[in-house]
Design a protein around this motif. Structure first.
Motif, PDB file in Angstrom:
ATOM      1  N   PRO A   3       0.799  -1.228   0.000  1.00  0.00           N
ATOM      2  CA  PRO A   3       0.000   0.000   0.000  1.00  0.00           C
ATOM      3  C   PRO A   3       0.835   1.283   0.000  1.00  0.00           C
ATOM      4  N   ASP A   4       1.929   1.318   0.777  1.00  0.00           N
ATOM      5  CA  ASP A   4       2.772   2.518   0.790  1.00  0.00           C
ATOM      6  C   ASP A   4       3.402   2.772  -0.570  1.00  0.00           C
ATOM      7  N   ARG A   5       3.829   1.708  -1.242  1.00  0.00           N
ATOM      8  CA  ARG A   5       4.434   1.836  -2.572  1.00  0.00           C
ATOM      9  C   ARG A   5       3.383   2.319  -3.577  1.00  0.00           C
ATOM     10  N   ILE A   6       2.154   1.821  -3.448  1.00  0.00           N
ATOM     11  CA  ILE A   6       1.076   2.266  -4.338  1.00  0.00           C
ATOM     12  C   ILE A   6       0.830   3.759  -4.148  1.00  0.00           C
ATOM     13  N   SER A   7       0.771   4.205  -2.901  1.00  0.00           N
ATOM     14  CA  SER A   7       0.552   5.632  -2.619  1.00  0.00           C
ATOM     15  C   SER A   7       1.684   6.480  -3.179  1.00  0.00           C
ATOM     16  N   GLN A   8       2.916   6.014  -3.042  1.00  0.00           N
ATOM     17  CA  GLN A   8       4.071   6.748  -3.577  1.00  0.00           C
ATOM     18  C   GLN A   8       4.006   6.834  -5.099  1.00  0.00           C
ATOM     19  N   GLU A   9       3.632   5.741  -5.748  1.00  0.00           N
ATOM     20  CA  GLU A   9       3.534   5.730  -7.197  1.00  0.00           C
ATOM     21  C   GLU A   9       2.398   6.644  -7.671  1.00  0.00           C
ATOM     22  N   LYS A  10       1.277   6.626  -6.957  1.00  0.00           N
ATOM     23  CA  LYS A  10       0.175   7.533  -7.295  1.00  0.00           C
ATOM     24  C   LYS A  10       0.623   8.983  -7.185  1.00  0.00           C
ATOM     25  N   SER A  11       1.329   9.300  -6.128  1.00  0.00           N
ATOM     26  CA  SER A  11       1.807  10.662  -5.910  1.00  0.00           C
ATOM     27  C   SER A  11       2.758  11.097  -7.030  1.00  0.00           C
ATOM     28  N   ARG A  12       3.645  10.213  -7.425  1.00  0.00           N
ATOM     29  CA  ARG A  12       4.598  10.515  -8.499  1.00  0.00           C
ATOM     30  C   ARG A  12       3.855  10.763  -9.811  1.00  0.00           C
ATOM     31  N   LEU A  13       2.914   9.881 -10.139  1.00  0.00           N
ATOM     32  CA  LEU A  13       2.133  10.042 -11.362  1.00  0.00           C
ATOM     33  C   LEU A  13       1.304  11.323 -11.326  1.00  0.00           C
ATOM     34  N   ARG A  14       0.667  11.597 -10.195  1.00  0.00           N
ATOM     35  CA  ARG A  14      -0.163  12.790 -10.047  1.00  0.00           C
ATOM     36  C   ARG A  14       0.658  14.050 -10.336  1.00  0.00           C
ATOM     37  N   LYS A  15       1.837  14.124  -9.754  1.00  0.00           N
ATOM     38  CA  LYS A  15       2.691  15.296  -9.941  1.00  0.00           C
ATOM     39  C   LYS A  15       3.070  15.463 -11.414  1.00  0.00           C
ATOM     40  N   ARG A  16       3.481  14.388 -12.052  1.00  0.00           N
ATOM     41  CA  ARG A  16       3.911  14.450 -13.459  1.00  0.00           C
ATOM     42  C   ARG A  16       2.756  14.831 -14.380  1.00  0.00           C
ATOM     43  N   LEU A  17       1.597  14.206 -14.182  1.00  0.00           N
ATOM     44  CA  LEU A  17       0.467  14.445 -15.079  1.00  0.00           C
ATOM     45  C   LEU A  17      -0.187  15.805 -14.848  1.00  0.00           C
ATOM     46  N   LEU A  18      -0.199  16.275 -13.606  1.00  0.00           N
ATOM     47  CA  LEU A  18      -0.711  17.622 -13.355  1.00  0.00           C
ATOM     48  C   LEU A  18       0.187  18.660 -14.018  1.00  0.00           C
ATOM     49  N   HIS A  19       1.494  18.450 -13.955  1.00  0.00           N
ATOM     50  CA  HIS A  19       2.427  19.365 -14.625  1.00  0.00           C
ATOM     51  C   HIS A  19       2.175  19.352 -16.136  1.00  0.00           C
ATOM     52  N   GLN A  20       1.996  18.172 -16.700  1.00  0.00           N
ATOM     53  CA  GLN A  20       1.748  18.065 -18.132  1.00  0.00           C
ATOM     54  C   GLN A  20       0.441  18.767 -18.509  1.00  0.00           C
ATOM     55  N   ARG A  21      -0.592  18.596 -17.687  1.00  0.00           N
ATOM     56  CA  ARG A  21      -1.877  19.240 -17.965  1.00  0.00           C
ATOM     57  C   ARG A  21      -1.763  20.760 -17.861  1.00  0.00           C
ATOM     58  N   GLN A  22      -1.064  21.240 -16.831  1.00  0.00           N
ATOM     59  CA  GLN A  22      -0.881  22.681 -16.652  1.00  0.00           C
ATOM     60  C   GLN A  22      -0.068  23.293 -17.789  1.00  0.00           C
ATOM     61  N   SER A  23       0.721  22.467 -18.470  1.00  0.00           N
ATOM     62  CA  SER A  23       1.566  22.954 -19.564  1.00  0.00           C
ATOM     63  C   SER A  23       0.803  23.139 -20.875  1.00  0.00           C
ATOM     64  N   LEU A  24      -0.429  22.673 -20.938  1.00  0.00           N
ATOM     65  CA  LEU A  24      -1.221  22.863 -22.156  1.00  0.00           C
ATOM     66  C   LEU A  24      -1.425  24.352 -22.420  1.00  0.00           C
ATOM     67  N   SER A  25      -1.284  24.758 -23.669  1.00  0.00           N
ATOM     68  CA  SER A  25      -1.586  26.146 -24.014  1.00  0.00           C
ATOM     69  C   SER A  25      -3.089  26.351 -23.865  1.00  0.00           C
ATOM     70  N   PRO A  26      -3.527  27.585 -23.660  1.00  0.00           N
ATOM     71  CA  PRO A  26      -4.976  27.827 -23.578  1.00  0.00           C
ATOM     72  C   PRO A  26      -5.724  27.328 -24.817  1.00  0.00           C
ATOM     73  N   GLN A  27      -5.125  27.494 -25.991  1.00  0.00           N
ATOM     74  CA  GLN A  27      -5.773  27.038 -27.212  1.00  0.00           C
ATOM     75  C   GLN A  27      -5.920  25.521 -27.228  1.00  0.00           C
ATOM     76  N   ASP A  28      -4.858  24.796 -26.868  1.00  0.00           N
ATOM     77  CA  ASP A  28      -4.927  23.329 -26.830  1.00  0.00           C
ATOM     78  C   ASP A  28      -5.920  22.853 -25.777  1.00  0.00           C
ATOM     79  N   TRP A  29      -5.920  23.511 -24.622  1.00  0.00           N
ATOM     80  CA  TRP A  29      -6.839  23.142 -23.547  1.00  0.00           C
ATOM     81  C   TRP A  29      -8.293  23.262 -24.017  1.00  0.00           C
ATOM     82  N   HIS A  30      -8.624  24.386 -24.644  1.00  0.00           N
ATOM     83  CA  HIS A  30      -9.998  24.569 -25.138  1.00  0.00           C
ATOM     84  C   HIS A  30     -10.318  23.584 -26.257  1.00  0.00           C
ATOM     85  N   HIS A  31      -9.389  23.395 -27.163  1.00  0.00           N
ATOM     86  CA  HIS A  31      -9.611  22.476 -28.282  1.00  0.00           C
ATOM     87  C   HIS A  31      -9.839  21.048 -27.776  1.00  0.00           C
TER      88      HIS A  31
END
Length: 191
Positions: A3-31
């Motif tokens: 369970p601790d390893r699962i939580s750590q992996e979730k946290s790592r993925l969350r951080k990476r994917l949130l950064h990727q989502r925040q990096s979308l340009s406004p035009q790409d986000w709307h599209h």
């Protein structure tokens, strides 16, 4: 995986994917958002639904503003009440929302509350999702607690996310409850 390893992996993925989502340009986000909700409207579960629970976009989640304006449904939006969500009737273009405890736009407490019996479909925000229906959220557990109730699990639940966040398999705990499907701007996977 422990369970601790699962939580750590979730946290790592969350951080990476949130950064990727925040990096979308406004035009790409709307599209991408527009393509996603257009795909969603073709799903039988959406077409059959009268009352749909949704969310207001936060932190570059798929934006549903166009969906609210172009789909004649009864809409419900969540409000954080302690550690749980309550659902309130929302009239797009009429009702004014205010920032809640996490900065997410929410209905006022005195708005009409929707009951479980009224709901036909739940649209669930996701940081990521997988092809088995598991979702990665923000870690607060609001939707997890909601879906622990077997009555809520009888209502179709579709996760909304951008295609780059659709993974083959997410790490998940034994208590995680899968969704009935996930929808991106490029694909729909119903479980």
């Amino acid at each position: 995986m422990a369970p601790d390893r699962i939580s750590q992996e979730k946290s790592r993925l969350r951080k990476r994917l949130l950064h990727q989502r925040q990096s979308l340009s406004p035009q790409d986000w709307h599209h991408h958002s527009d393509r996603l909700w257009e795909r969603l409207t073709r799903l039988p579960d959406f077409q059959r639904a009268t009352t749909v629970l949704a969310y207001m976009s936060h932190r570059r989640e798929p934006d549903l503003a166009g969906l609210f304006q172009h789909s004649h449904k009864i809409w419900g939006l969540p409000r954080c009440q302690g550690e749980n969500l309550t659902w309130h009737h929302y009239q797009p273009g009429i009702d004014r929302l205010t920032p809640g405890q996490f900065g997410i736009l929410e209905p006022d407490l005195d708005w009409q509350e929707l009951t479980l019996e009224q709901v036909d479909l739940v649209l669930v925000p996701c940081v990521a999702g997988d092809r088995q229906g598991y979702r990665l959220g923000y870690g607060g557990g609001y939707y997890d607690r909601l879906f622990m109730d077997s009555a809520w699990r009888r209502i179709p639940r579709i996760g909304l996310l951008f295609h780059f966040a659709l993974l083959e398999r997410l790490p998940h705990h034994d208590w995680d409850i899968p969704l009935n499907g996930v929808c991106t701007e490029e694909a729909t996977i119903m479980i």
